[in-house]
Each structure stands twice: as structure tokens, then as C-alpha cells.
Design an enzyme around this catalytic site. Structure first.
Site, PDB file in Angstrom:
ATOM      1  N   ASN A  15     -58.202  90.587  -1.413  1.00 33.14           N
ATOM      2  CA  ASN A  15     -57.086  90.996  -0.554  1.00 33.14           C
ATOM      3  C   ASN A  15     -56.580  92.415  -0.817  1.00 33.14           C
ATOM      4  OD1 ASN A  15     -55.633  90.540  -2.886  1.00 33.14           O
ATOM      5  ND2 ASN A  15     -54.396  88.883  -2.049  1.00 33.14           N
ATOM      6  N   THR A  45     -50.040  87.366   1.031  1.00 33.10           N
ATOM      7  CA  THR A  45     -51.140  87.218   0.078  1.00 33.10           C
ATOM      8  C   THR A  45     -52.428  86.802   0.780  1.00 33.10           C
ATOM      9  OG1 THR A  45     -49.577  86.643  -1.668  1.00 33.10           O
ATOM     10  CG2 THR A  45     -51.873  86.036  -2.031  1.00 33.10           C
ATOM     11  N   ARG A  84     -43.724  95.062  -0.440  1.00 32.44           N
ATOM     12  CA  ARG A  84     -44.371  93.781  -0.122  1.00 32.44           C
ATOM     13  C   ARG A  84     -44.587  93.637   1.388  1.00 32.44           C
ATOM     14  NH1 ARG A  84     -46.747  90.721  -3.992  1.00 32.44           N
ATOM     15  NH2 ARG A  84     -46.207  88.867  -2.816  1.00 32.44           N
ATOM     16  N   HIS A 116     -52.369  94.640  -4.941  1.00 32.34           N
ATOM     17  CA  HIS A 116     -51.338  93.843  -5.618  1.00 32.34           C
ATOM     18  C   HIS A 116     -50.044  94.636  -5.590  1.00 32.34           C
ATOM     19  CE1 HIS A 116     -49.208  91.671  -8.841  1.00 32.34           C
ATOM     20  NE2 HIS A 116     -48.855  92.876  -9.251  1.00 32.34           N
ATOM     21  N   LYS A 132     -56.931  96.974  -5.749  1.00 35.01           N
ATOM     22  CA  LYS A 132     -57.910  96.146  -6.442  1.00 35.01           C
ATOM     23  C   LYS A 132     -59.331  96.694  -6.230  1.00 35.01           C
ATOM     24  CE  LYS A 132     -55.011  92.027  -6.028  1.00 35.01           C
ATOM     25  NZ  LYS A 132     -54.932  90.653  -5.462  1.00 35.01           N
ATOM     26  N   ARG A 175     -52.974  94.353   4.165  1.00 36.73           N
ATOM     27  CA  ARG A 175     -53.874  93.192   4.171  1.00 36.73           C
ATOM     28  C   ARG A 175     -54.217  92.749   5.589  1.00 36.73           C
ATOM     29  NH1 ARG A 175     -50.655  90.246  -0.701  1.00 36.73           N
ATOM     30  NH2 ARG A 175     -51.817  91.155  -2.439  1.00 36.73           N
ATOM     31  N   PHE A 204     -57.569  79.084 -10.090  1.00 37.93           N
ATOM     32  CA  PHE A 204     -58.247  80.320  -9.675  1.00 37.93           C
ATOM     33  C   PHE A 204     -58.127  81.446 -10.695  1.00 37.93           C
ATOM     34  CE2 PHE A 204     -53.980  80.298  -7.781  1.00 37.93           C
ATOM     35  CZ  PHE A 204     -53.462  81.501  -8.253  1.00 37.93           C
TER      36      PHE A 204
END
Length: 149
Positions: free
Chosen positions: A112, A91, A85, A115, A9, A102, A57
């Protein structure tokens, strides 16, 4: 082999974490099949996050994703969706384990860093959306050193 979609991100790009993130997936033994640096258009971000459009959000998430370039990638490997993951972490970075991306690099849920597809189905959908031109067709010479037959 299974494939997954991973996106670094805007905060991860701006903070110079691209190499570190790629390195973690490579060191695990996954293969990079596609990669591009993209300035995301609003309509494209809305399409990517369409399943979250009813969430409060949603607009903030879209605004965040279009705020700077992202790195879109496809990784291939055995159980890459589930394992990817785990590499990424929860998350919410505050509950992400140390050693995860993260857990090591993020503090706020709204920033964070990364993705990752949450299922094979969403991976296939996201890969088709982000890489309509297809993926690189190659296999690392390390393959037999990572995977049994």
C-alpha cells in the site's frame, strides 16, 4: 506546529513514487523536516511494528519492509497527523478514495505504498525511533502565505 512520521515503503520507492508523494505534502503546505533513504534491518522493522507483533500478518509485514529501501520522513504543519492520513488514504487501497496516495497508486493492502503515523503519540515515538539525531531546524519563506498568525 505538529509533526508526523511518513515512510514510503519499498513498493513506492521501486515504482518511482517518491517525488509525487513529497510533492503532495509540499503542495498542501507542510514542511519537510527530515528525510533519509534507508535499508531497514529486520530488528529495526520489528521494533517499528512492535504494536502489531501479535497479528498474523506481522512477519509478512516485516519481510516486506526489509525487502528494499524505504524513504523515512518527518513533516511539520498544522494538524499534519490527521491531514496526512487523509492525503495517504485508507489502509486498504481498494476502499481508498481517488485523489489519495493509496487510492491513486495502490491495489493490494500488503503493497500500500506508504505509512503515516496514526496519532500524535505514535508520531512522536516513530520520529524518535527513526531520527534519533534530530530534525532540521528551518521554516519555509512561504510560511506566512500558508498559515495565519
Amino acid at each position: 506546529m505538529e509533526s508526523t512520521f511518513i515512510m514510503i515503503k519499498p513498493d513506492g520507492v521501486q515504482r518511482g513514487l517518491i517525488g509525487e508523494i513529497i510533492s503532495r505534502f509540499e503542495k498542501k503546505g507542510f514542511y519537510l523536516k527530515a528525510l533519509k533513504l534507508v535499508n531497514v534491518e529486520r530488528s529495526f522493522a520489528e521494533k517499528h511494528y512492535a504494536d502489531l507483533s501479535s497479528k498474523p500478518f506481522f512477519q509478512g509485514l516485516v519481510d516486506y519492509i526489509i525487502s528494499g529501501p524505504v524513504v523515512a520522513m518527518v513533516w511539520e504543519g498544522k494538524s499534519v497527523v490527521t491531514t496526512g492520513r487523509k492525503i495517504i488514504g485508507a489502509t486498504n487501497p481498494l476502499v481508498s478514495e481517488p485523489g489519495t496516495i493509496r487510492g491513486d497508486f495502490a491495489v493490494d493492502i500488503g503493497r500500500n505504498v506508504i505509512h503515516g503515523s496514526d496519532s500524535i503519540e505514535s508520531a512522536n515515538k516513530e520520529i524518535a525511533l527513526w531520527f534519533p539525531e534530530g530534525l532540521a531546524d528551518w521554516q519555509s519563506s512561504q510560511h506566512p502565505w500558508i498559515y495565519e498568525k
